[in-house]
Design a protein around this motif. Sequence first.
Motif, PDB file in Angstrom:
ATOM      1  N   LEU A  55      47.694  51.787  11.894  1.00 22.26           N
ATOM      2  CA  LEU A  55      48.341  51.918  13.164  1.00 22.26           C
ATOM      3  C   LEU A  55      49.022  53.403  13.435  1.00 22.26           C
ATOM      4  O   LEU A  55      48.815  54.165  14.540  1.00 22.26           O
ATOM      5  N   ARG A  56      49.705  53.932  12.434  1.00 19.37           N
ATOM      6  CA  ARG A  56      50.046  55.050  12.576  1.00 19.37           C
ATOM      7  C   ARG A  56      49.012  56.227  12.586  1.00 19.37           C
ATOM      8  O   ARG A  56      49.094  57.358  13.232  1.00 19.37           O
ATOM      9  N   ASP A  57      47.860  55.915  11.720  1.00 11.60           N
ATOM     10  CA  ASP A  57      46.590  56.872  11.672  1.00 11.60           C
ATOM     11  C   ASP A  57      45.904  56.803  13.213  1.00 11.60           C
ATOM     12  O   ASP A  57      45.620  57.789  13.766  1.00 11.60           O
ATOM     13  N   ILE A  58      46.069  55.669  13.800  1.00  8.03           N
ATOM     14  CA  ILE A  58      45.453  55.510  15.099  1.00  8.03           C
ATOM     15  C   ILE A  58      46.321  56.380  16.017  1.00  8.03           C
ATOM     16  O   ILE A  58      45.804  57.095  16.973  1.00  8.03           O
ATOM     17  N   LYS A  59      47.446  55.992  15.977  1.00  9.08           N
ATOM     18  CA  LYS A  59      48.536  56.960  16.970  1.00  9.08           C
ATOM     19  C   LYS A  59      48.261  58.299  16.515  1.00  9.08           C
ATOM     20  O   LYS A  59      48.257  59.233  17.578  1.00  9.08           O
ATOM     21  N   ASP A  60      48.029  58.849  15.535  1.00  7.42           N
ATOM     22  CA  ASP A  60      47.942  60.404  15.237  1.00  7.42           C
ATOM     23  C   ASP A  60      46.384  60.800  15.652  1.00  7.42           C
ATOM     24  O   ASP A  60      46.371  61.874  16.291  1.00  7.42           O
ATOM     25  N   ALA A  61      45.460  59.975  15.505  1.00  7.98           N
ATOM     26  CA  ALA A  61      44.026  60.288  16.122  1.00  7.98           C
ATOM     27  C   ALA A  61      44.059  60.303  17.674  1.00  7.98           C
ATOM     28  O   ALA A  61      43.652  61.063  18.385  1.00  7.98           O
ATOM     29  N   ARG A  62      44.786  59.394  18.336  1.00  7.50           N
ATOM     30  CA  ARG A  62      45.142  59.515  19.818  1.00  7.50           C
ATOM     31  C   ARG A  62      45.754  60.724  20.234  1.00  7.50           C
ATOM     32  O   ARG A  62      45.372  61.251  21.206  1.00  7.50           O
ATOM     33  N   ARG A  63      46.936  61.060  19.277  1.00  7.87           N
ATOM     34  CA  ARG A  63      47.506  62.457  19.770  1.00  7.87           C
ATOM     35  C   ARG A  63      46.628  63.704  19.473  1.00  7.87           C
ATOM     36  O   ARG A  63      46.731  64.524  20.554  1.00  7.87           O
ATOM     37  N   GLN A  64      45.674  63.556  18.670  1.00  3.16           N
ATOM     38  CA  GLN A  64      44.636  64.662  18.469  1.00  3.16           C
ATOM     39  C   GLN A  64      43.519  64.525  19.470  1.00  3.16           C
ATOM     40  O   GLN A  64      42.636  65.267  19.373  1.00  3.16           O
TER      41      GLN A  64
END
Length: 236
Positions: A55-64
């Motif tokens: 979920l943190r990785d998804i959040k990072d990918a969304r931010r990018q």
Amino acid sequence: RLEAVLRVACGQRYLRVVARLRRCHPISKSAALEVSMASQLVKARTLLADWQQALRDIKDARRQRDAAKVQELLALWRFAEDEPGVVEATADLLQWAQASCDLVPSLSSASERKDVPSLAAALEEIALRGPRDVDGVESARLMLSRYRDQERHLKVALASRSSRQLAQVVRTWEFEETHVDYIAACHLLQEHQSAVAELRRLVGKAAGASCAAALRAAAGELRAAVLAWHFADDRE
């Protein structure tokens, strides 16, 4: 949900279950059951930690704004659709897809026409609404960079008033011919060519003077033309 279950399972309820096993079963059997329960809890905790990291990785990918990475993570982990992070990620994917459909045609059209204002506007809109990787964005950015470089060279040539620089920037300019600095450079280059032609005419006139009076007159005109010269010394 798994996190909530683990909070319960690892608390007093777990201790009560262990105590009951020890009272109701032989030591060997209760020990085996305890090991099995502990193993399941460890697996559940590991899975929860992996999910939380995903979920943190998804959040990072969304931010990018990395649509491909978001899709990859969602497909890999198959989270519940009502998970807040998944809901937000899915909404982002839908928005990015719609933005791509809306903006890619205008970006492509602006690139073909070398319409810099429209190109810059499309890139700005994609940065606000679209994913990171959109077809044509990289080439559009390169074109915009070339435009800025050529525009800067125009200004330098105008300031230097060098005929060689003016000719170079006019020859290599690849954008709208209505640009104010391009027009000014063309006009200044024409002025230079006219001034050179006039100097050559006056030099020829002075060389062909048939008497002293004619020579003095031609020399006066030539001197005035030289004093009026307002270009860089290009050794014409």
